[in-house]
Write an enzyme that holds these catalytic residues in place. Sequence first.
Site, PDB file in Angstrom:
ATOM      1  CG  HIS A  88      -0.422  -0.144   2.523  1.00 37.24           C
ATOM      2  ND1 HIS A  88       0.422   0.813   3.043  1.00 37.24           N
ATOM      3  CD2 HIS A  88      -0.556  -1.096   3.480  1.00 37.24           C
ATOM      4  CE1 HIS A  88       0.781   0.466   4.269  1.00 37.24           C
ATOM      5  NE2 HIS A  88       0.210  -0.708   4.556  1.00 37.24           N
ATOM      6  CG  HIS A 145       3.961  -1.477   2.543  1.00 47.48           C
ATOM      7  ND1 HIS A 145       2.799  -2.045   2.108  1.00 47.48           N
ATOM      8  CD2 HIS A 145       4.091  -1.838   3.840  1.00 47.48           C
ATOM      9  CE1 HIS A 145       2.242  -2.737   3.086  1.00 47.48           C
ATOM     10  NE2 HIS A 145       2.999  -2.626   4.155  1.00 47.48           N
ATOM     11  CB  CYS A 172      -0.681  -7.560  19.203  1.00 46.01           C
ATOM     12  SG  CYS A 172      -1.516  -7.123  17.660  1.00 46.01           S
ATOM     13  CB  CYS A 176       2.247  -5.583  16.783  1.00 41.25           C
ATOM     14  SG  CYS A 176       1.049  -4.269  16.875  1.00 41.25           S
ATOM     15  CB  CYS A 236      -3.245  -4.700  19.919  1.00 42.52           C
ATOM     16  SG  CYS A 236      -2.391  -3.678  18.720  1.00 42.52           S
ATOM     17  CG  HIS A 289      -3.210  -5.174  14.512  1.00 41.97           C
ATOM     18  ND1 HIS A 289      -2.058  -4.714  15.098  1.00 41.97           N
ATOM     19  CD2 HIS A 289      -2.974  -5.205  13.175  1.00 41.97           C
ATOM     20  CE1 HIS A 289      -1.151  -4.467  14.150  1.00 41.97           C
ATOM     21  NE2 HIS A 289      -1.680  -4.753  12.972  1.00 41.97           N
ATOM     22  CE  LYS A 346      -3.574   2.585  12.582  1.00 40.82           C
ATOM     23  NZ  LYS A 346      -4.003   1.350  11.967  1.00 40.82           N
ATOM     24  CE  LYS A 371      -5.866  -6.051   4.459  1.00 39.15           C
ATOM     25  NZ  LYS A 371      -5.356  -7.173   5.212  1.00 39.15           N
TER      26      LYS A 371
HETATM   27  N1  MSP Z   1       7.965  -6.797   8.863  1.00 42.57           N
HETATM   28  C1  MSP Z   1       8.082  -5.677   9.719  1.00 42.57           C
HETATM   29  C2  MSP Z   1       9.392  -4.936   9.494  1.00 42.57           C
HETATM   30  C3  MSP Z   1      10.630  -5.748   9.709  1.00 42.57           C
HETATM   31  S1  MSP Z   1      12.057  -4.828   9.345  1.00 42.57           S
HETATM   32  C4  MSP Z   1      13.303  -5.767   9.903  1.00 42.57           C
HETATM   33  C5  MSP Z   1       6.943  -4.689   9.435  1.00 42.57           C
HETATM   34  N2  MSP Z   1       6.363  -4.772   8.242  1.00 42.57           N
HETATM   35  S2  MSP Z   1       5.167  -3.847   7.718  1.00 42.57           S
HETATM   36  O1  MSP Z   1       4.742  -4.440   6.474  1.00 42.57           O
HETATM   37  O2  MSP Z   1       4.173  -3.684   8.710  1.00 42.57           O
HETATM   38  O3  MSP Z   1       5.822  -2.473   7.383  1.00 42.57           O
HETATM   39  C6  MSP Z   1       5.931  -1.427   8.302  1.00 42.57           C
HETATM   40  C7  MSP Z   1       6.491  -0.234   7.584  1.00 42.57           C
HETATM   41  O4  MSP Z   1       5.642   0.124   6.463  1.00 42.57           O
HETATM   42  C8  MSP Z   1       6.586   1.066   8.378  1.00 42.57           C
HETATM   43  O5  MSP Z   1       7.707   1.134   9.222  1.00 42.57           O
HETATM   44  C9  MSP Z   1       6.652   2.059   7.245  1.00 42.57           C
HETATM   45  O6  MSP Z   1       7.913   2.008   6.659  1.00 42.57           O
HETATM   46  C10 MSP Z   1       5.629   1.525   6.279  1.00 42.57           C
HETATM   47  N3  MSP Z   1       4.277   2.017   6.586  1.00 42.57           N
HETATM   48  C11 MSP Z   1       3.184   1.251   6.910  1.00 42.57           C
HETATM   49  N4  MSP Z   1       2.100   2.073   7.034  1.00 42.57           N
HETATM   50  C12 MSP Z   1       2.462   3.352   6.827  1.00 42.57           C
HETATM   51  C13 MSP Z   1       1.762   4.578   6.738  1.00 42.57           C
HETATM   52  N5  MSP Z   1       0.457   4.689   6.957  1.00 42.57           N
HETATM   53  N6  MSP Z   1       2.484   5.687   6.414  1.00 42.57           N
HETATM   54  C14 MSP Z   1       3.822   5.623   6.146  1.00 42.57           C
HETATM   55  N7  MSP Z   1       4.494   4.482   6.214  1.00 42.57           N
HETATM   56  C15 MSP Z   1       3.883   3.340   6.647  1.00 42.57           C
HETATM   57  O7  MSP Z   1       6.670  -3.871  10.285  1.00 42.57           O
END
Ligand code: MSP
Length: 469
Positions: free
Chosen positions: A18, A21, A126, A129, A143, A146, A293, A296
């Site tokens: 999304h 990421h 959780c 997380c 949490c 979630h 925020k 889904k």
């Molecule tokens: N798998 C773990 C990370 C392990 S790193 C050794 C994880 N994955 S995640 O898919 O949840 O990705 C989290 C990351 O996605 C956040 O730190 C950020 O980089 C990005 N984002 C997820 N949602 C976001 C927003 N709403 N806005 C900006 N970035 C966000 O955690």
Amino acid sequence: MNKFFISTPIYYINDIPHIGHTCTTVAADVLARYHRQKGDNVFFLTGTDEHGQKVAEAAAKEGLTLKEFCDKVAPRFEEAWNKLNISFDFFIRTTDPRHEKVVSDFLQRIYDNGDVYKAKYEGWYCVGCEKFLMESDLVDGHCPLHPPEKTVWKSEDNWFFRLSKYIPEIIKLTENTETNYIFPEGKRTEILSKLKSDVKDISISREKVEWGIPTPWDKTQTIYVWFDALINYYSATQFVENKKEFWPADLHLLAKDILWFHSVIWQSMLMSAQLPLPKEIFAHSFYLVDGQKMSKSLGNVISPQQLLDTFGAEGTRYLITRSFPAFNDSDIGIARFKEQYNADLANNLGNLVSRVAKLAEDLEIKEENFVFDNDFEKALSNLNFDEAIQLVFTNYINTANVRLNLDTPWKLEKNNPKRIEQMDYLVNNLRKAAFLLKSVIPESSKRIEDAFTGIIKPLEKPLFPRIIL
Ligand code: MSP
């Protein structure tokens, strides 16, 4: 030649890519490209986090084996990044046996160093997380990030890591304001105050989660997914050919949600394994979609594909970089993106390039050698992309637009020296803008450079077609 190793988090594969990421990945790409442009030797790493309970549950839901599920969904990220022209040098998957081997050896080092012991863990966990929660983290008993069913009670014998032993050293690193150990500043102080509360040792293995790497000294347990995931940054440098000299990382880029893992847990693990520590960690804030925020259940999740369909890869890269939530949460929305695209790219930059290329057709304007402006570099090194881009507009694009309308070169004969002088100014301003924006919009910058190299030719197609609102 300087080396520059930059990483993004490795994303959980149970979700589809999304805009959250995408924002971290595009920002990392801009920095990687900028460093390459400066002549640095860059290693840009991204990938997917494929173990743990969360992924196991998602696979079960689809009726696939774990491996089948991972192989089906992991490429979604790689494909999305390719479409956005992300110039990663390696895409790591934690189910790669080469990664698993490094993780196993790493854990063994921590164990041999006497930093691991067995104890009972009881508490709320959780699955969303993939972490244990404190009573104080719970809202209405679960949490807050979630759905309630993701919070489960766990009671099991686990292996623990002596995190508390390393906290004094981590506090010292965090207190040192001469470095960017954690930046920006707001995020550094948040971690510092959390470090000064009572930090407990953490459990690093799971008794009942089968989808993971076996704990090397006790095969009845698997390594906690976060321990396995964090090691990806180091493992890639060890098993990808010719990357050993890239460790330690120069910059870990991530968002605030996972800063504790990166700035405290990961660093303690490295200290225990007696490995050099990453130099900088930047934790950005979050995107909100129309004030809320992204989730889904609210149905407001924006995918990179949706952006690509509307704005193309270059437009998407620009909009993401421009709205990057470096210091505070930033509110975005498709309607606002459309307006910004039209204002900055279609009506301003794109239109100016077309006009100047047409007016300068058949001329040959002496090329200048460009260097980066100090204020631009400073903004980029603070990940203040918004400011960096605005500097380019203010100093080169807007000034060129104003001059073009004041000078009215179209009223002069083509070969009039005054008109040529005016074109020289405009063409070089646009070349400079292309040079500076190359890391953000690489393809468009190249088209600008091509149009203005040698005998000037008009553009065949507009750089940024206007979007009908
Ligand atoms: N798998 C773990 C990370 C392990 S790193 C050794 C994880 N994955 S995640 O898919 O949840 O990705 C989290 C990351 O996605 C956040 O730190 C950020 O980089 C990005 N984002 C997820 N949602 C976001 C927003 N709403 N806005 C900006 N970035 C966000 O955690």
